[in-house]
Design a protein around this motif. Structure first.
Motif, PDB file in Angstrom:
ATOM      1  N   VAL A 190     -36.649  30.853 -38.016  1.00 35.88           N
ATOM      2  CA  VAL A 190     -36.975  29.625 -38.665  1.00 35.88           C
ATOM      3  C   VAL A 190     -36.260  29.290 -39.604  1.00 35.88           C
ATOM      4  O   VAL A 190     -35.611  29.991 -40.311  1.00 35.88           O
ATOM      5  CB  VAL A 190     -38.562  29.579 -39.066  1.00 35.88           C
ATOM      6  N   PRO A 191     -35.950  27.848 -40.060  1.00 42.60           N
ATOM      7  CA  PRO A 191     -35.143  27.530 -41.184  1.00 42.60           C
ATOM      8  C   PRO A 191     -35.852  27.728 -42.404  1.00 42.60           C
ATOM      9  O   PRO A 191     -36.801  28.097 -42.503  1.00 42.60           O
ATOM     10  CB  PRO A 191     -34.938  25.985 -40.901  1.00 42.60           C
ATOM     11  N   LEU A 192     -34.707  28.076 -43.479  1.00 43.24           N
ATOM     12  CA  LEU A 192     -35.196  28.224 -44.830  1.00 43.24           C
ATOM     13  C   LEU A 192     -35.617  26.665 -45.538  1.00 43.24           C
ATOM     14  O   LEU A 192     -34.465  26.062 -45.708  1.00 43.24           O
ATOM     15  CB  LEU A 192     -34.401  29.260 -45.618  1.00 43.24           C
ATOM     16  N   SER A 193     -36.587  26.342 -45.858  1.00 40.16           N
ATOM     17  CA  SER A 193     -36.996  25.208 -46.424  1.00 40.16           C
ATOM     18  C   SER A 193     -36.911  25.271 -48.054  1.00 40.16           C
ATOM     19  O   SER A 193     -37.627  26.129 -48.350  1.00 40.16           O
ATOM     20  CB  SER A 193     -38.442  24.606 -45.956  1.00 40.16           C
ATOM     21  N   TYR A 194     -36.283  24.422 -48.737  1.00 41.03           N
ATOM     22  CA  TYR A 194     -36.252  24.459 -50.031  1.00 41.03           C
ATOM     23  C   TYR A 194     -36.665  22.773 -50.213  1.00 41.03           C
ATOM     24  O   TYR A 194     -35.991  21.849 -50.284  1.00 41.03           O
ATOM     25  CB  TYR A 194     -34.980  24.646 -50.628  1.00 41.03           C
ATOM     26  N   HIS A 195     -37.969  22.454 -50.856  1.00 44.33           N
ATOM     27  CA  HIS A 195     -38.495  21.456 -51.246  1.00 44.33           C
ATOM     28  C   HIS A 195     -38.827  21.493 -52.518  1.00 44.33           C
ATOM     29  O   HIS A 195     -39.466  22.279 -53.281  1.00 44.33           O
ATOM     30  CB  HIS A 195     -39.528  20.973 -50.352  1.00 44.33           C
ATOM     31  N   ARG A 196     -38.010  20.622 -53.287  1.00 44.36           N
ATOM     32  CA  ARG A 196     -38.484  20.477 -54.701  1.00 44.36           C
ATOM     33  C   ARG A 196     -38.930  19.013 -55.103  1.00 44.36           C
ATOM     34  O   ARG A 196     -38.239  18.092 -54.898  1.00 44.36           O
ATOM     35  CB  ARG A 196     -37.233  20.908 -55.690  1.00 44.36           C
TER      36      ARG A 196
END
Length: 331
Positions: A190-196
């Protein structure tokens, strides 16, 4: 028939009584033969054979009766044992089900581990709040969701003029995780999600709405009060540009209006949730109050994310609907 089978057959079906019957039959035949030669002796032998035969048949009937009683008793015992075992099995199953229910109930009661980590503000023995955030980020495999600190411009509230070094290390750790995932060998599951989500004062947010057409082009003045976060956003957007559409990482930087009484939130995978507890550092004289960190509330979701992390993941989804996407950072 093999010898062992013959021996087993004889032991089972040929008893001493049967042998006695054979001997009596022979003796009777001999007694009948004596009747011709010596009547008195022949009669005596036949009488003796008759008495012995009567005793043998009586014993044989007793043996057969005993075998039937034993068989009947064994059958009743087997039936009783089967009944008792069935009852015991039902009782054990019921007890195990009750224990499982009790265990599930107790697990629900302790689905989260909670601890407070005070910020040492320079005391290395205690550690700092940002250190636990850094440690959590470095373990991320699926997602890093953040509602960032609210740091208004100077003069409009408690200002983050001199952010601690540990905060910089925390932001650097996020960038390192994204870069490492981007350059790793093989394709991740799975992709690594970075949501800020970046909180800005209402007036700055309103200005961003006015000039946002297909997304926000963030300027340095838009992040007045937290230039450290601005530099971080610039580096993260550069990582996103280099990543393109390779689906190794998923970066979403968005702006939302100030959320009153909302602490900074960090959500990592399905395992950990952290709240910062800010504090106001008042300065003597005319200088306005500074924004400090009192500590961090750390919560570990021990139910695979179902009790805490999933709910806050949904919260992030709802907040995104009220936000503006950042498409470019003008350095």
């Amino acid at each position: 028939m093999p010898e062992s089978d013959l021996r087993r057959f004889l032991r089972r079906h040929f008893t001493a009584i049967d042998l006695l019957k054979i001997i009596l039959s022979l003796a009777s035949g001999y007694g009948i033969a004596l009747l011709v030669q010596d009547t008195r002796v022949g009669v005596g032998v036949l009488a003796l054979c008759l008495l012995a035969a009567s005793g043998a048949f009586a014993i044989d009937r007793l043996r057969l009766a005993t075998e039937d009683e034993v068989s009947s008793a064994l059958r009743e015992t087997k039936e009783q044992v089967h009944t008792d075992l069935s009852t015991l099995n039902r009782e054990v199953s019921t007890h195990l089900a009750r224990l499982r229910n009790e265990l599930d109930r107790h697990i629900d009661l302790v689905h989260a581990g909670v601890r407070f980590v005070p910020d040492s503000q320079g005391d290395e023995e205690d550690g700092t709040g940002y250190d636990v955030a850094t440690a959590a980020v470095l373990k991320a495999r699926r997602r890093i969701y953040v509602v960032s600190d609210y740091s208004p411009p100077e003069g409009e509230g408690a200002t983050l003029l001199d952010p601690p070094d540990n905060r910089s290390e925390y932001l650097d750790a996020i960038e390192d995780c994204l870069t490492e995932r981007l350059t790793a060998n093989g394709r991740p599951a799975v992709p690594l999600s970075y949501h800020r989500l970046i909180q800005r004062p209402p007036e700055i947010y309103a200005e961003l709405v006015q000039r946002s057409v297909n997304g926000v082009e963030l300027r340095r003045e838009d992040m007045a009060g937290d230039l450290q976060a601005f530099e971080h956003l610039a580096r993260v957007m550069d990582i996103a540009r280099r990543a393109g559409a390779n689906r190794r990482i998923d970066i979403q930087m968005r702006v939302i209006p100030f959320l009153p009484n909302c602490p900074s939130i960090l959500l990592v995978d399905d395992e950990e949730l952290q709240f910062t507890i800010p504090t106001r550092i008042d300065q003597p004289g005319d200088r306005f109050a500074l924004l400090g960190l009192h500590g961090v509330m750390v919560m570990e979701d021990r139910a695979s994310g179902t009790q805490l992390c999933d709910h806050f993941g949904s919260l992030f989804g709802r907040l995104k609907t009220k936000s503006l996407p950042i498409v470019k950072v003008r350095v």
